[in-house]
Design an enzyme around this catalytic site. Structure first.
Site, PDB file in Angstrom:
ATOM      1  CD  GLU A  97      -3.294  -1.218   1.755  1.00 21.98           C
ATOM      2  OE1 GLU A  97      -3.896  -0.107   2.055  1.00 21.98           O
ATOM      3  OE2 GLU A  97      -3.743  -2.527   2.026  1.00 21.98           O
TER       4      GLU A  97
HETATM    5  C1  LIG Z   1       2.710  -9.424   0.540  1.00 20.72           C
HETATM    6  C2  LIG Z   1       2.203  -8.504  -0.483  1.00 20.72           C
HETATM    7  C3  LIG Z   1       0.851  -8.341  -0.547  1.00 20.72           C
HETATM    8  C4  LIG Z   1       0.406  -7.322  -1.605  1.00 20.72           C
HETATM    9  N1  LIG Z   1      -0.950  -7.130  -1.672  1.00 20.72           N
HETATM   10  C5  LIG Z   1      -1.364  -6.472  -2.668  1.00 20.72           C
HETATM   11  C6  LIG Z   1      -2.597  -6.144  -3.058  1.00 20.72           C
HETATM   12  O1  LIG Z   1      -3.535  -7.036  -2.652  1.00 20.72           O
HETATM   13  N2  LIG Z   1      -2.932  -5.359  -4.397  1.00 20.72           N
HETATM   14  C7  LIG Z   1      -2.098  -4.598  -5.024  1.00 20.72           C
HETATM   15  O2  LIG Z   1      -2.461  -4.012  -5.975  1.00 20.72           O
HETATM   16  N3  LIG Z   1      -0.693  -4.888  -4.796  1.00 20.72           N
HETATM   17  C8  LIG Z   1      -0.391  -5.729  -3.887  1.00 20.72           C
HETATM   18  N4  LIG Z   1       1.045  -5.743  -3.297  1.00 20.72           N
HETATM   19  C9  LIG Z   1       2.116  -4.985  -4.145  1.00 20.72           C
HETATM   20  C10 LIG Z   1       2.716  -3.802  -3.347  1.00 20.72           C
HETATM   21  O3  LIG Z   1       1.722  -2.997  -3.021  1.00 20.72           O
HETATM   22  C11 LIG Z   1       3.998  -3.434  -4.356  1.00 20.72           C
HETATM   23  O4  LIG Z   1       4.910  -4.308  -4.006  1.00 20.72           O
HETATM   24  C12 LIG Z   1       4.294  -2.080  -3.630  1.00 20.72           C
HETATM   25  O5  LIG Z   1       3.528  -0.895  -4.088  1.00 20.72           O
HETATM   26  C13 LIG Z   1       5.781  -1.879  -4.324  1.00 20.72           C
HETATM   27  O6  LIG Z   1       5.770  -2.093  -5.699  1.00 20.72           O
HETATM   28  P1  LIG Z   1       6.851  -2.995  -6.339  1.00 20.72           P
HETATM   29  O7  LIG Z   1       7.089  -4.117  -5.479  1.00 20.72           O
HETATM   30  O8  LIG Z   1       6.787  -2.999  -7.810  1.00 20.72           O
HETATM   31  O9  LIG Z   1       8.296  -2.249  -5.877  1.00 20.72           O
HETATM   32  P2  LIG Z   1       8.994  -0.841  -7.077  1.00 20.72           P
HETATM   33  O10 LIG Z   1       7.909   0.025  -7.245  1.00 20.72           O
HETATM   34  O11 LIG Z   1       9.810  -1.514  -8.010  1.00 20.72           O
HETATM   35  O12 LIG Z   1       9.984  -0.482  -6.014  1.00 20.72           O
HETATM   36  C14 LIG Z   1      11.208  -0.996  -5.630  1.00 20.72           C
HETATM   37  C15 LIG Z   1      12.013   0.008  -4.829  1.00 20.72           C
HETATM   38  O13 LIG Z   1      12.107   1.315  -5.408  1.00 20.72           O
HETATM   39  C16 LIG Z   1      11.350   2.424  -4.511  1.00 20.72           C
HETATM   40  N5  LIG Z   1      10.990   3.293  -5.352  1.00 20.72           N
HETATM   41  C17 LIG Z   1      10.260   3.344  -6.549  1.00 20.72           C
HETATM   42  N6  LIG Z   1       9.900   4.521  -6.935  1.00 20.72           N
HETATM   43  C18 LIG Z   1      10.534   5.348  -6.251  1.00 20.72           C
HETATM   44  C19 LIG Z   1      10.543   6.846  -5.996  1.00 20.72           C
HETATM   45  N7  LIG Z   1       9.812   7.406  -7.277  1.00 20.72           N
HETATM   46  N8  LIG Z   1      11.293   7.566  -5.168  1.00 20.72           N
HETATM   47  C20 LIG Z   1      12.106   6.811  -4.538  1.00 20.72           C
HETATM   48  N9  LIG Z   1      12.033   5.229  -4.347  1.00 20.72           N
HETATM   49  C21 LIG Z   1      11.223   4.734  -5.141  1.00 20.72           C
HETATM   50  C22 LIG Z   1      10.620   1.694  -3.875  1.00 20.72           C
HETATM   51  O14 LIG Z   1      10.143   2.512  -2.540  1.00 20.72           O
HETATM   52  C23 LIG Z   1      11.360   0.269  -3.510  1.00 20.72           C
HETATM   53  O15 LIG Z   1      12.115   0.511  -2.244  1.00 20.72           O
HETATM   54  C24 LIG Z   1       1.529  -6.664  -2.114  1.00 20.72           C
HETATM   55  C25 LIG Z   1       2.735  -7.111  -2.128  1.00 20.72           C
HETATM   56  C26 LIG Z   1       3.049  -7.969  -1.244  1.00 20.72           C
HETATM   57  C27 LIG Z   1       4.729  -8.134  -1.037  1.00 20.72           C
END
Ligand SMILES: Cc1cc2nc3c(=O)[nH]c(=O)nc-3n(C[C@H](O)[C@H](O)[C@H](O)COP(=O)(O)OP(=O)(O)OC[C@H]3O[C@@H](n4cnc5c(N)ncnc54)[C@H](O)[C@@H]3O)c2cc1C
Length: 380
Positions: free
Chosen positions: A363
């Site tokens: 989230e």
């Molecule tokens: C157990 C689990 C349950 C989940 N449940 C749901 C769900 O029910 N529905 C749903 O839609 N999603 C769900 N998610 C997804 C979750 O919301 C995302 O994993 C999260 O938003 C991060 O996205 P990402 O994994 O693609 O990481 P990325 O966006 O690839 O980020 C990787 C890293 O880069 C950093 N980063 C990215 N952009 C920036 C920026 N502009 N400035 C600084 N730092 C940045 C991030 O903070 C992170 O540290 C779930 C994830 C998990 C692991």
């Protein structure tokens, strides 16, 4: 600011505490080991009204305020964050979104079943290439007149295989960017909708996390939430409230770990005295207690802002950012206070340490919360 709880709120808090102790604690280590979804417990939480807490009674909900919801999230998360995430997603992301922005027909058809716990829901925004950058939606919902054809993949979806109702965000008009995104209600069993493999996770292992595959899924137009192009706004508004639930989950994990550490420090002896009598340990507990209380004020403030009709984007983001950091820090210190026992499953704190990590990621990661907070404080 007065966070004195009403009689009703105290009763709800106690009911959640009793439920967590009596129904969630038994078998929790085995469920975590086996990645077993707490199906029976979720059913009972539905019966207790925990799955549609803020939904009006006419739609099968409990008609309570956000603060009551936060209290329940906190109590459940003290014991079992895998169970509490079901409560958080169903309440904040699915029921709230449907009740606030859904049509009357959608509320009658879906919300009533979701709020009563007869069905549970899932919120499907993230994709392999769209996490923090949620505007980069690759899932498409092509407008075919009276229906959409949905194609794509969603990742990391909580309640992925256990849900019956899925709120799916998809791109209809690429040229319009985030204004060309829609939110659609997809039902389990629709042709072409497949549930992908379950994720093998570090923490909240009892939670049911899957990828979802959409292959020419026909979704009727009446299943679109709001006007054409409202999907991205829908997702952002819904997540703003969702963060309060996750902040409360983090607060609960922190409190659970702290309480176990405090108890252990008064039992375990080293160098002829209880370890709590060593100032290094007592000071750790002092820091934990102080930070948890600060996190609690932020979380309750965000809930009260929402209940009082104030903007809660900033307070919700601050609550989630801080409470999740406190959860992680507190759980790590709780393991340290338990020494070797902290490293084994029987003492629960290692699970809490693993569970705490997710609150800094889903989230909106901590980095994304800082973007929300800085934008908000710099805008004037
Ligand atoms: C157990 C689990 C349950 C989940 N449940 C749901 C769900 O029910 N529905 C749903 O839609 N999603 C769900 N998610 C997804 C979750 O919301 C995302 O994993 C999260 O938003 C991060 O996205 P990402 O994994 O693609 O990481 P990325 O966006 O690839 O980020 C990787 C890293 O880069 C950093 N980063 C990215 N952009 C920036 C920026 N502009 N400035 C600084 N730092 C940045 C991030 O903070 C992170 O540290 C779930 C994830 C998990 C692991």
């Amino acid at each position: 600011m007065d966070f004195t709880l009403s009689e009703e709120q105290l009763m709800i808090q106690q009911a959640a505490k009793d439920f967590a102790q009596n129904e969630l604690l038994p078998g929790i280590i085995e469920r975590d080991d086996a990645q077993k979804f707490p199906a029976e417990q979720v059913k009972k939480m539905g019966e207790l009204g925990f799955l549609g807490m803020m939904v009006k009674e006419e739609y099968g909900g409990s008609g309570l305020d956000t603060l009551s919801y936060v209290l329940v999230m906190e109590e459940l998360s003290k014991i079992d964050a895998s169970a509490s995430v079901v409560v958080s997603v169903n309440n904040s992301l699915v029921c709230w979104g449907l009740e606030t922005f859904g049509s009357e027909a959608q509320k009658k058809k879906y919300l009533t079943r979701l709020a009563s716990g007869e069905n549970i829901g899932a919120f499907c925004l993230s994709e392999p290439e769209a996490g923090s950058d949620a505007t980069s939606q690759k899932t498409t919902a092509i407008d075919m007149g009276d229906h959409y054809i949905v194609n794509g993949t969603k990742n990391w979806i909580t309640n992925g295989s256990t849900a019956e109702v899925y709120l799916v965000i998809a791109q209809t008009d690429v040229d319009k960017g985030h204004k060309g995104i829609n939110a659609l209600i997809v039902e389990k069993g629709m042709e072409g909708f497949e549930i992908g493999p379950k994720e093998n996770k570090l923490g909240i292992r009892g939670s049911d996390t899957h990828s979802l595959l959409f292959n020419d899924v026909k979704v009727p137009k009446e299943n679109r939430i709001g006007e054409d192009g409202f999907g991205f706004k829908f997702a952002m508004k819904t997540l703003a409230g969702g963060r309060i639930g996750i902040a409360a989950q983090a607060l609960g994990i922190a409190t659970g770990a702290y309480e176990l550490a405090k108890k252990y420090s008064k039992e375990r002896k080293a160098f002829g005295t209880e370890i709590a009598n060593h100032q290094a340990i007592a000071f750790k507990l002092a820091d934990m207690h102080t930070k948890i209380q600060a996190a609690r004020y932020l979380v309750y403030q965000a809930a009260c802002d929402k209940d009082n009709g104030k903007d809660y984007t900033l307070s919700g983001a601050m609550a989630k950012l801080y409470a999740s950091e406190v959860a992680m820090e507190t759980a790590v210190e709780a393991v340290q206070i338990h020494g070797g026992n902290g490293f084994v499953k029987d003492y629960h704190v290692e699970r809490m340490m693993r569970d705490a990590k997710i609150t800094q990621i889903y989230e909106g990661t901590s980095e994304i919360q800082k973007i929300v907070i800085s934008r908000s404080i710099l805008k004037d």
